[in-house]
Motif scaffolding. Structure first.
Motif, mmCIF file in Angstrom:
data_model
loop_
_atom_site.group_PDB
_atom_site.id
_atom_site.type_symbol
_atom_site.label_atom_id
_atom_site.label_comp_id
_atom_site.label_asym_id
_atom_site.label_seq_id
_atom_site.Cartn_x
_atom_site.Cartn_y
_atom_site.Cartn_z
ATOM 1 N N SER A 61 0.830 -1.211 0.000
ATOM 2 C CA SER A 61 0.000 0.000 0.000
ATOM 3 C C SER A 61 0.862 1.258 0.000
ATOM 4 C CB SER A 61 -0.914 0.009 1.229
ATOM 5 O OG SER A 61 -1.896 -0.983 1.145
ATOM 6 N N ALA A 62 1.879 1.267 0.863
ATOM 7 C CA ALA A 62 2.744 2.443 0.949
ATOM 8 C C ALA A 62 3.476 2.686 -0.360
ATOM 9 C CB ALA A 62 3.741 2.269 2.093
ATOM 10 N N ALA A 63 3.938 1.608 -0.995
ATOM 11 C CA ALA A 63 4.659 1.756 -2.260
ATOM 12 C C ALA A 63 3.751 2.292 -3.363
ATOM 13 C CB ALA A 63 5.266 0.422 -2.675
ATOM 14 N N LEU A 64 2.518 1.812 -3.417
ATOM 15 C CA LEU A 64 1.582 2.306 -4.426
ATOM 16 C C LEU A 64 1.288 3.792 -4.223
ATOM 17 C CD1 LEU A 64 -1.010 -0.593 -4.740
ATOM 18 C CD2 LEU A 64 0.370 0.342 -6.605
ATOM 19 N N LEU A 65 0.984 4.164 -2.999
ATOM 20 C CA LEU A 65 0.613 5.556 -2.733
ATOM 21 C C LEU A 65 1.785 6.510 -2.908
ATOM 22 C CD1 LEU A 65 -1.729 5.010 0.328
ATOM 23 C CD2 LEU A 65 -2.398 5.619 -2.002
ATOM 24 N N ALA A 66 3.009 5.993 -2.847
ATOM 25 C CA ALA A 66 4.194 6.827 -3.068
ATOM 26 C C ALA A 66 4.583 6.906 -4.537
ATOM 27 C CB ALA A 66 5.370 6.296 -2.253
ATOM 28 N N ASN A 67 3.941 6.099 -5.380
ATOM 29 C CA ASN A 67 4.321 6.034 -6.792
ATOM 30 C C ASN A 67 3.608 7.119 -7.601
ATOM 31 O OD1 ASN A 67 3.796 4.828 -9.720
ATOM 32 N ND2 ASN A 67 5.654 3.882 -8.914
ATOM 33 N N ALA A 68 4.374 7.954 -8.276
ATOM 34 C CA ALA A 68 3.800 9.098 -8.985
ATOM 35 C C ALA A 68 2.890 8.673 -10.140
ATOM 36 C CB ALA A 68 4.915 10.004 -9.499
ATOM 37 N N VAL A 69 3.252 7.607 -10.843
ATOM 38 C CA VAL A 69 2.434 7.159 -11.975
ATOM 39 C C VAL A 69 1.096 6.626 -11.469
ATOM 40 C CG1 VAL A 69 2.291 5.583 -13.928
ATOM 41 C CG2 VAL A 69 4.473 6.653 -13.366
ATOM 42 N N PHE A 70 1.129 5.843 -10.400
ATOM 43 C CA PHE A 70 -0.135 5.343 -9.842
ATOM 44 C C PHE A 70 -1.021 6.487 -9.373
ATOM 45 C CE2 PHE A 70 -2.607 4.100 -6.067
ATOM 46 C CZ PHE A 70 -3.493 3.230 -6.686
ATOM 47 N N ALA A 73 -2.559 8.177 -12.366
ATOM 48 C CA ALA A 73 -3.526 7.364 -13.099
ATOM 49 C C ALA A 73 -4.808 7.140 -12.301
ATOM 50 C CB ALA A 73 -2.908 6.014 -13.461
ATOM 51 N N ALA A 74 -4.673 6.881 -10.995
ATOM 52 C CA ALA A 74 -5.831 6.521 -10.181
ATOM 53 C C ALA A 74 -6.443 7.698 -9.444
ATOM 54 C CB ALA A 74 -5.439 5.446 -9.170
ATOM 55 N N LEU A 75 -5.664 8.734 -9.174
ATOM 56 C CA LEU A 75 -6.116 9.852 -8.338
ATOM 57 C C LEU A 75 -6.838 9.312 -7.109
ATOM 58 C CD1 LEU A 75 -7.393 12.182 -11.193
ATOM 59 C CD2 LEU A 75 -5.365 12.553 -9.781
ATOM 60 N N PRO A 76 -6.139 8.504 -6.294
ATOM 61 C CA PRO A 76 -6.834 7.761 -5.243
ATOM 62 C C PRO A 76 -7.340 8.637 -4.106
ATOM 63 C CG PRO A 76 -4.457 7.481 -5.050
ATOM 64 C CD PRO A 76 -4.702 8.238 -6.331
ATOM 65 N N ARG A 77 -8.580 8.408 -3.760
ATOM 66 C CA ARG A 77 -9.159 9.015 -2.558
ATOM 67 C C ARG A 77 -9.074 8.039 -1.394
ATOM 68 N NH1 ARG A 77 -15.431 11.084 -1.759
ATOM 69 N NH2 ARG A 77 -15.122 12.057 0.299
ATOM 70 N N ARG A 78 -9.373 6.763 -1.688
ATOM 71 C CA ARG A 78 -9.286 5.703 -0.704
ATOM 72 C C ARG A 78 -8.701 4.477 -1.374
ATOM 73 N NH1 ARG A 78 -15.096 5.122 2.176
ATOM 74 N NH2 ARG A 78 -13.882 3.774 3.560
ATOM 75 N N LEU A 79 -7.969 3.691 -0.591
ATOM 76 C CA LEU A 79 -7.382 2.455 -1.095
ATOM 77 C C LEU A 79 -7.827 1.318 -0.186
ATOM 78 C CD1 LEU A 79 -5.389 1.649 -3.402
ATOM 79 C CD2 LEU A 79 -3.588 1.643 -1.661
ATOM 80 N N ARG A 80 -8.360 0.265 -0.786
ATOM 81 C CA ARG A 80 -8.787 -0.883 -0.011
ATOM 82 C C ARG A 80 -7.573 -1.621 0.558
ATOM 83 N NH1 ARG A 80 -12.785 -1.780 2.535
ATOM 84 N NH2 ARG A 80 -12.667 -4.023 2.254
ATOM 85 N N PRO A 81 -7.744 -2.333 1.700
ATOM 86 C CA PRO A 81 -6.655 -3.158 2.210
ATOM 87 C C PRO A 81 -6.169 -4.136 1.143
ATOM 88 C CG PRO A 81 -8.398 -2.991 3.837
ATOM 89 C CD PRO A 81 -8.928 -2.351 2.585
ATOM 90 N N VAL A 82 -4.872 -4.273 1.035
ATOM 91 C CA VAL A 82 -4.266 -5.128 0.013
ATOM 92 C C VAL A 82 -4.520 -6.597 0.344
ATOM 93 C CG1 VAL A 82 -2.043 -5.920 -0.888
ATOM 94 C CG2 VAL A 82 -2.519 -3.475 -0.707
ATOM 95 N N LEU A 83 -4.910 -7.373 -0.677
ATOM 96 C CA LEU A 83 -5.027 -8.820 -0.566
ATOM 97 C C LEU A 83 -3.811 -9.449 -1.227
ATOM 98 C CD1 LEU A 83 -8.789 -9.385 -1.495
ATOM 99 C CD2 LEU A 83 -7.788 -9.081 0.773
ATOM 100 N N LEU A 84 -3.273 -10.486 -0.611
ATOM 101 C CA LEU A 84 -2.089 -11.169 -1.122
ATOM 102 C C LEU A 84 -2.513 -12.566 -1.551
ATOM 103 C CD1 LEU A 84 -0.089 -9.787 1.810
ATOM 104 C CD2 LEU A 84 0.505 -9.266 -0.558
ATOM 105 N N ALA A 85 -2.420 -12.824 -2.845
ATOM 106 C CA ALA A 85 -2.971 -14.046 -3.422
ATOM 107 C C ALA A 85 -1.872 -14.937 -3.970
ATOM 108 C CB ALA A 85 -3.973 -13.706 -4.528
ATOM 109 N N ARG A 86 -2.085 -16.241 -3.799
ATOM 110 C CA ARG A 86 -1.138 -17.241 -4.279
ATOM 111 C C ARG A 86 -1.876 -18.234 -5.173
ATOM 112 N NH1 ARG A 86 1.893 -20.434 0.406
ATOM 113 N NH2 ARG A 86 -0.126 -21.497 0.584
#
Length: 230
Positions: A61-70, A73-86
């Protein structure tokens, strides 16, 4: 607008996330699927109450919100908790996630209210050469497009998109997924703003803060002011 984003996770952060997930507890991925997607989903997810999974999810989550391109592109207001899938290939069959669309509203029981899913995000955690299959396949009027990006790379796309994960026939596909509620609901408007943001950066790099830059910057600011929901 489909936006591949390179290098969201640097090698050190990626290594730490993999180490955490190698010891985390995983459970049936259908537990977090909507009723209509449960039959389509065949994977495992890191347990939400596992401290190692929580640490790994927070890093993504921290890496996404720190990424300028993301952010552009998303102009995020809220970010859902990250799910980790295998998606781990086993003798009983190939894990996959058949064609589906993500839920429009997520976290209906959250105290702060639900999140409208505007932008879907997948962050690839495994090197693509270590597993076979497992492409993220997005449906579009022009046909299907398959994505299998490098470890640490991400892809963001409209949550309205029909999509699937192709069967993993060997190895292990490891990803982080999340959804953003955007300040700008309309995906076409987000695309216009993304293009203007890129043009603003390019003009400034070439010409500095001249007349063209200021006109683009003003157009971006005024359109964002017109379209944003705060």
């Amino acid at each position: 607008m489909i936006v591949p984003i390179g290098g969201v996770l640097d090698p050190d952060r990626l290594s730490r996330i993999r180490a955490l997930l190698s010891e985390a507890r995983f459970e049936d991925g259908r537990r977090t699927a909507g009723w209509h997607a449960r039959e389509a989903k065949r994977n495992e997810q890191a347990a939400a109450d596992d401290p190692r999974a929580r640490e790994a999810a927070a890093m993504v989550s921290a890496a996404l919100l720190a990424n300028a391109v993301f952010r552009a592109a998303a102009l995020p207001r809220r970010l859902r908790p990250v799910l980790l899938a295998r998606y781990r290939c086993v003798a009983e069959g190939s894990p996959a996630y058949d064609l589906h669309v993500d839920d429009a509203l997520m976290g209906m029981s959250d105290p702060s209210g639900p999140t409208r899913a505007d932008v879907s995000v997948t962050v690839f955690l495994a090197d693509p050469g270590t597993y076979e299959g497992g492409e993220l396949v997005l449906d579009s009027p022009g046909g299907e497009a398959a994505y299998k990006l490098g470890a640490g790379d991400a892809i963001a796309y409209p949550a309205t998109t029909l999509h699937r994960v192709a069967p993993v026939t060997a190895g292990e596909r490891l990803v982080a997924v999340t959804w953003a509620q955007s300040l700008v609901r309309d995906p076409a408007a987000r695309e216009v703003l993304f293009d203007l943001a890129a043009a603003r950066i390019a003009v400034h790099a070439r010409e500095g803060a001249g007349e063209t830059f200021h006109r683009i910057a003003r157009s971006y600011a005024n359109l964002l002011r017109m379209w944003a929901e705060t």
